[in-house]
Design an enzyme around this catalytic site. Structure first.
Site, PDB file in Angstrom:
ATOM      1  N   TYR A  41       0.829  -1.209   0.000  1.00 20.79           N
ATOM      2  CA  TYR A  41       0.000   0.000   0.000  1.00 20.79           C
ATOM      3  C   TYR A  41       0.864   1.259   0.000  1.00 20.79           C
ATOM      4  O   TYR A  41       0.688   2.145  -0.838  1.00 20.79           O
ATOM      5  CB  TYR A  41      -0.935  -0.021   1.221  1.00 20.79           C
ATOM      6  CG  TYR A  41      -1.939   1.097   1.227  1.00 20.79           C
ATOM      7  CD1 TYR A  41      -3.132   0.977   0.528  1.00 20.79           C
ATOM      8  CD2 TYR A  41      -1.705   2.271   1.941  1.00 20.79           C
ATOM      9  CE1 TYR A  41      -4.071   2.003   0.526  1.00 20.79           C
ATOM     10  CE2 TYR A  41      -2.636   3.293   1.951  1.00 20.79           C
ATOM     11  CZ  TYR A  41      -3.813   3.160   1.243  1.00 20.79           C
ATOM     12  OH  TYR A  41      -4.730   4.181   1.247  1.00 20.79           O
ATOM     13  N   LYS A  59       1.414   3.950  -3.174  1.00 19.08           N
ATOM     14  CA  LYS A  59       1.071   5.371  -3.000  1.00 19.08           C
ATOM     15  C   LYS A  59       2.305   6.246  -3.214  1.00 19.08           C
ATOM     16  O   LYS A  59       2.230   7.305  -3.846  1.00 19.08           O
ATOM     17  CB  LYS A  59       0.483   5.617  -1.608  1.00 19.08           C
ATOM     18  CG  LYS A  59      -0.840   4.923  -1.349  1.00 19.08           C
ATOM     19  CD  LYS A  59      -1.949   5.489  -2.188  1.00 19.08           C
ATOM     20  CE  LYS A  59      -3.291   4.910  -1.796  1.00 19.08           C
ATOM     21  NZ  LYS A  59      -4.379   5.401  -2.644  1.00 19.08           N
TER      22      LYS A  59
END
Length: 119
Positions: free
Chosen positions: A56, A60
């Site tokens: 994650y 990002k």
């Protein structure tokens, strides 16, 4: 405003997660740049880091770097922590809210509008 995102669970796999959280978002940014959109706002995540070991945060972070490299005249990247998604919150988010203050999704949206109108 670009607020598109998913979770690995909702996407079904790590690759599908990357397709949404990096691929689609990167394409949106490229289209905005090609259309000479002067101001780009992106919702990312607290802790985003392209060199992270965590899928994650790494995804990002990679997206943030790619969007920065596009050199929009105005760019704002929002990095909220745990989001309070109301009825859509997952179990792990509900547990996390016992330990940290969550940011309401509505408040992130309001901040984005305020910043866009103020600049």
């Amino acid at each position: 405003f670009n607020c598109l995102g998913t979770t690995r669970k909702n996407a079904g796999s790590a690759e599908a997660f990357r397709k949404v959280d990096f691929g689609y978002n990167h394409t949106i940014a490229e289209l905005c740049k090609a259309a000479a959109i002067p101001y780009y706002s992106l919702v990312s995540s607290e802790g985003a880091d392209a060199s992270s070991w965590f899928l994650y945060m790494k995804t990002k972070g990679r997206l943030e770097e790619a969007v920065k490299a596009m050199a929009f005249p105005r760019l704002t990247i929002y990095r909220p922590g745990l989001l309070n998604r109301g009825a859509k919150k997952r179990t792990v988010e509900a547990i996390g809210m016992w330990f940290v203050n969550a940011v309401r999704v509505r408040d992130v949206g309001k901040a984005m509008v305020y910043k866009a109108e103020a600049d």
